[in-house]
Design a protein around this motif. Structure first.
Motif, PDB file in Angstrom:
ATOM      1  N   SER A  63       0.822  -1.221   0.000  1.00 41.10           N
ATOM      2  CA  SER A  63       0.000   0.000   0.000  1.00 41.10           C
ATOM      3  C   SER A  63       0.848   1.258   0.000  1.00 41.10           C
ATOM      4  O   SER A  63       0.622   2.180  -0.787  1.00 41.10           O
ATOM      5  CB  SER A  63      -0.890   0.032   1.244  1.00 41.10           C
ATOM      6  N   ARG A  64       1.805   1.304   0.908  1.00 40.12           N
ATOM      7  CA  ARG A  64       2.626   2.508   1.039  1.00 40.12           C
ATOM      8  C   ARG A  64       3.488   2.718  -0.206  1.00 40.12           C
ATOM      9  O   ARG A  64       3.749   3.856  -0.604  1.00 40.12           O
ATOM     10  CB  ARG A  64       3.491   2.421   2.299  1.00 40.12           C
ATOM     11  N   TYR A  65       3.928   1.618  -0.816  1.00 37.71           N
ATOM     12  CA  TYR A  65       4.699   1.727  -2.051  1.00 37.71           C
ATOM     13  C   TYR A  65       3.856   2.386  -3.147  1.00 37.71           C
ATOM     14  O   TYR A  65       4.296   3.334  -3.799  1.00 37.71           O
ATOM     15  CB  TYR A  65       5.173   0.339  -2.502  1.00 37.71           C
ATOM     16  N   HIS A  66       2.635   1.920  -3.332  1.00 39.23           N
ATOM     17  CA  HIS A  66       1.787   2.470  -4.396  1.00 39.23           C
ATOM     18  C   HIS A  66       1.355   3.910  -4.094  1.00 39.23           C
ATOM     19  O   HIS A  66       1.170   4.707  -5.006  1.00 39.23           O
ATOM     20  CB  HIS A  66       0.583   1.565  -4.640  1.00 39.23           C
ATOM     21  N   ARG A  67       1.219   4.199  -2.807  1.00 39.37           N
ATOM     22  CA  ARG A  67       0.922   5.576  -2.414  1.00 39.37           C
ATOM     23  C   ARG A  67       2.054   6.492  -2.872  1.00 39.37           C
ATOM     24  O   ARG A  67       1.825   7.588  -3.393  1.00 39.37           O
ATOM     25  CB  ARG A  67       0.771   5.632  -0.890  1.00 39.37           C
ATOM     26  N   MET A  68       3.295   6.052  -2.691  1.00 39.22           N
ATOM     27  CA  MET A  68       4.448   6.856  -3.085  1.00 39.22           C
ATOM     28  C   MET A  68       4.612   6.908  -4.610  1.00 39.22           C
ATOM     29  O   MET A  68       5.372   7.722  -5.127  1.00 39.22           O
ATOM     30  CB  MET A  68       5.727   6.321  -2.415  1.00 39.22           C
ATOM     31  N   GLN A  69       3.890   6.015  -5.304  1.00 43.15           N
ATOM     32  CA  GLN A  69       3.858   6.083  -6.766  1.00 43.15           C
ATOM     33  C   GLN A  69       2.806   7.094  -7.228  1.00 43.15           C
ATOM     34  O   GLN A  69       2.572   7.237  -8.437  1.00 43.15           O
ATOM     35  CB  GLN A  69       3.519   4.711  -7.371  1.00 43.15           C
ATOM     36  N   GLY A  70       2.157   7.737  -6.279  1.00 45.08           N
ATOM     37  CA  GLY A  70       1.188   8.779  -6.625  1.00 45.08           C
ATOM     38  C   GLY A  70      -0.224   8.263  -6.829  1.00 45.08           C
ATOM     39  O   GLY A  70      -1.084   8.991  -7.332  1.00 45.08           O
ATOM     40  N   LYS A  71      -0.491   7.032  -6.431  1.00 49.03           N
ATOM     41  CA  LYS A  71      -1.833   6.484  -6.636  1.00 49.03           C
ATOM     42  C   LYS A  71      -2.741   6.800  -5.447  1.00 49.03           C
ATOM     43  O   LYS A  71      -2.273   7.075  -4.354  1.00 49.03           O
ATOM     44  CB  LYS A  71      -1.752   4.966  -6.836  1.00 49.03           C
TER      45      LYS A  71
END
Length: 818
Positions: A63-71
RNA sequence: GCCGGGAUGGCGAAAUCGGUAGACGCGCCGGACUCAAAAUCCGGUUCUGGAAACAGAGUGAGAGUUCGAGUCUCUCUCCCGGCACCA
């Protein structure tokens, strides 16, 4: 004097910061790419165990990874709150199940918060809450009206002492787990959901699930168990004809008897005429479910003295009742071909029934060995009249056509999958919203009367459901005729609740409908994470439910979970951690000692997510040490101030370029490992490598500090999903105002990866003999020359003739000699 | 029995497309710092031989394909998971 790493102090501060800013609360935003990341919701048993920690850490990192991808990332959490343990606790501790459950939820929610998971807590749900099960009851009444729900008698494990149905898991060596009484097989009326109507689609759509492990898809396919065959009608004199199902119509000419299930209508009739047969059927009823499951039950049967007529030869075929024929599968009757079916062979041998071989290994063989057992392979037909000489495949076609012609049989598809029995004679579950009326039959509770609330303030003695004796619950008016009626007192199987919760997270606050347009935005779940133990049960039910919701127009997607990650078990001393084995490690103690970040780092580093994870106290220490090391690195760097100089990429010296190259190589690897491969362990290892290289990088020049700063930021950013608390603080120390979870994932400067020289392995006959340094733009001929001239290579090729030279650019040179 | 997944140092593991086997961590050994310890730092650590350079062997066993195999093919052994009288 610098501060030392103190997670006990640091983590609550960071968590309060997230809470104050509602950092992980999300709303639908069509402009942003959505990412729905979901972990299987826990049963509120009292405390989190290491399996939960592993599951939810994996989900949180993704989750946190994809959040940092701007999603736009949705990660919710809830409670699978109905179920038996609450009833057991009620008996043991004299606490009502509702109170016990809500107390556990409160405690475990707190534990999850201490682990720092980035959940949108505003969407939290508990399946035992009327706001949740209201819509489950509503949906059930829709299904009822559509005819997808029905009530029938089914065989269950019955505990005669406790007067209740037991789940298979609650039958231990044939006895009730609680009473110790011998479990009986009993037929009782239960509600069923027509999952078999969706069998074909559930099987077909497995092909769409590219993001699922093959293992799970195979398990589901086996569970559905589709088989193609023929249903054949055998006439019986003065009786209704008997239907049998077979996948081997080529063996039809080898039928020497018929075997029917003890529960078959014809068997019941035969029992009326013969006390001996009745006695045998009674005996079969007592056969224990456990023995049937273990396959240890001895095959036995009894002749009915009835005869069926062979559909092609008009021969008289004796009908036997046999204990191994299952009433639930096919039509509860089998055409027995003892020469070519091992089970039939054993039965025929025991009861001296004739064995007629009709399938032979080759087209010209005149002998088939059936002295030690049946010949079960396909082959060529003999002793089969007009079908002689045909192959099994040809014969199957011809025989099917012949039967079809005579109206004696037709092609049929059969499934191992049975309709889903959802009634439980338990208290702590969702009431089935049905009213039983003598005049009108089973009547669904009208929409305006929903939800049917489960009374929570009850006396619970633990033996039978208090609902059965609670007059104010059971006594109602029939919604149709207004006459006196009684409420259904059974509750739903708890898998019913967990079959649709993923959709409800999209709109938990909706009080007027089950789902709304927000579900269209978020569904399907992009990444689902949970234990492999749910491979068939929950994951099959949820897929089925999703299709039911789709067909009711509530959602649009065919499948609920695009990608599935099944994490391995957590073991200690080689066995699964469990309370009964007394080998549990309490995450709470670890968090208190080392902090949440260390616990998260340990579970993600020690093994890839799908592996079983062997607990190791020493490895936890190692994880803690790494964070401390990182802490010192950041402190030392920040103490000297954040470098004001920006990187002058083209003016760097060799060492500086080397660290930059390592930094960007690491970003590339970590991005691939977390984003695509889910190998979090190697992502962490790559960062450790970079940190090791930084340790030996001593360069206090402005550019040196700028290169170092870039490396440190890369480490902090790429470890932030795994170590969210400490990286939150690091990010501030590195001079950033905004929180790290809102920072963008670092990008890769591909130019840094280019090197002037590279190292090349030289092999002689496939064995490594030297490493040479080569300019990047060297031609193959040049590389060969350098390789051949190498001193050590010369030692191995002198006095030999070089036969072949293989140059793999960027990898190696292999010199092949005589 | 059937289906699926495995087997790599003392341990957890890595090697992503057939190309330096053992990255990273744990443990262990040696050293520095210290009155001492903890913590930290430095070095070593697949096995055998060697002071070292280096050499030989090595990814459960056996074969095969290939210049080259942990990785591909076949046979076998063992382990784990699931299903199992399914007609």
């Amino acid at each position: 004097m610098q501060n030392s790493y103190n997670p006990q102090q640091l983590e609550p501060i960071v968590q309060r910061d997230w809470e104050r800013h509602q950092a992980f609360r999300v709303t639908e935003d069509e402009r942003l790419e959505k990412f729905y990341c979901l972990s299987m919701l826990p049963y509120p048993s009292g405390r989190l165990h290491m399996g939960h920690v592993r599951n939810y850490t994996i989900g949180d990192v993704i989750s946190r990874y994809h959040r940092m991808q701007g999603k736009n990332v949705l990660q919710p959490m809830g409670w699978d709150a109905f179920g038996l343990p609450a009833e057991n606790a009620a008996i043991q501790n004299q606490v009502p199940p509702a109170q016990w459950t809500y107390e556990n939820i409160r405690y475990m929610r707190d534990q999850l918060k201490r682990l720092g998971f980035a959940y949108d807590w505003s969407r939290e749900l508990a399946t035992c809450h009327p706001k949740y099960y209201h819509w489950e009851q509503w949906f059930f009444t829709r299904l009822f009206n559509k005819g997808l729900v029905y009530k029938k008698k089914a065989v269950v494990n019955w505990d005669p002492a406790d007067q209740t149905v037991l789940a298979n898991e609650q039958v231990i060596e044939g006895r009730g787990w609680r009473s110790g009484a011998l479990v009986e097989r009993k037929e009782i009326a239960q509600w069923f959901l027509r999952i078999t109507e969706y069998a074909d689609e559930l099987l077909q759509d497995l092909g769409k699930l590219q993001g699922w492990p093959q293992q799970v898809k195979t398990m589901q396919a086996n569970w559905i168990g589709r088989s193609e065959g023929i249903e054949i009608i055998f006439e019986v004199k003065n009786q209704a004809p008997v239907h049998v199902y077979t996948t081997r119509p080529d063996t039809l000419m080898g039928v020497t008897y018929m075997a029917i299930a003890p529960q078959h209508a014809l068997a019941t009739q035969a029992a009326e005429a013969s006390a001996k047969i009745a006695e045998f059927i009674d005996l079969c009823k007592q056969m224990k479910a456990s023995e049937v499951e273990a396959g240890t039950l001895e095959k036995c049967g009894i002749d009915t003295n009835l005869y069926a007529i062979h559909p092609l030869t008009d021969e008289k075929i004796p009908i036997w009742i046999a204990n191994f024929v299952l009433i639930e599968y096919g039509s509860g009757a089998v055409m027995s071909v003892p020469a070519h079916d091992q089970r039939d062979w054993e039965f025929a041998t025991k009861y001296r029934l004739p064995i007629k071989p009709v399938i032979y290994p080759t087209s010209d063989s005149t002998f088939v060995d059936i002295s030690q057992g049946a010949f079960i392979n396909q082959g060529w037909l003999r002793n089969s009249a007009q079908f002689d000489g045909l192959s099994s495949q040809q014969a199957s076609e011809k025989i099917a056509a012949e039967l079809d012609n005579k109206n004696k049989g037709c092609r049929q598809v059969n499934y191992r999958l049975r309709d889903w029995g959802i009634s439980r004679q338990r208290y702590w579950g969702c009431p089935i919203p049905i009213i039983n009326c003598d005049q009108c039959g089973a009547v669904p509770v009208p929409e305006e009367d929903l939800p049917v609330r489960l009374p929570e303030a009850i006396d619970f003695d633990g033996v039978t459901s208090p609902l059965k004796s609670l007059a104010e619950f059971a006594t109602v008016e029939c919604p149709k005729c207004r006459g006196a009626a009684t409420r259904e007192t059974d509750t739903f199987d708890t898998f019913f609740e967990s079959s649709w919760y993923f959709a409800r997270y999209c709109c938990v606050d909706n009080d007027i409908s089950m789902l709304d347009e927000r579900a269209h935005y978020w569904m399907p779940v992009d990444q689902y994470i949970g234990g492999i133990e749910h491979a068939v049960l929950h994951l099959l039910y949820a897929r089925f439910f999703n299709k039911l919701m789709r067909d009711a127009g509530l959602c649009r997607n065919d499948e609920p979970f695009t990608n599935l990650l099944t994490q391995g078990m957590v073991l200690k001393d080689g066995t699964k951690m469990s309370k009964s084995k007394g080998n549990t490690v309490d995450p709470e103690g670890l968090i208190a000692k080392y902090g949440a970040d260390t616990v998260r780092l340990f579970v993600m580093f020690v093994a890839p997510p799908h592996h079983t994870l062997e607990w190791s106290d020493a490895a936890v220490e190692g994880a803690y040490r790494f964070i401390n090391k990182l802490w010192r690195l950041v402190e030392n760097h920040a103490e000297a101030g954040v470098p004001s100089e920006t990187l002058a990429i083209n003016g760097l010296n060799e060492k500086q370029r080397g660290l930059r190259r390592k930094t960007h190589k690491t970003i590339k690897k970590v991005t691939d490992d977390i984003g695509k491969r889910y190998t979090f362990n190697t992502a962490i290892a790559a960062n450790m490598e970079l940190v090791n290289e930084m340790t030996s990088f001593e360069d206090a020049s402005p550019q040196g500090r700028a290169v170092y700063h870039e490396a440190l930021e890369a480490v902090v950013l790429t470890l932030a999903p795994i170590l969210p608390h400490v990286c939150h603080v690091f990010w501030q120390k590195l001079g950033h105002a905004g929180p790290v979870h809102q920072a963008r994932w670092p990008s890769i400067d591909l130019n840094t990866l280019k090197k002037g020289n590279f190292e090349l392995v030289v092999q002689v006959n496939g064995k490594k003999r030297a490493i040479i340094t080569i300019p990047t733009d060297a031609k193959n001929a040049h590389i060969e020359a350098i390789a051949l001239n190498n001193e050590n290579v010369q030692r191995f090729i002198q006095n030999k003739k070089v036969m072949k030279r293989i140059v793999v650019p960027g990898r190696l040179v292999n010199i092949v000699t005589t």
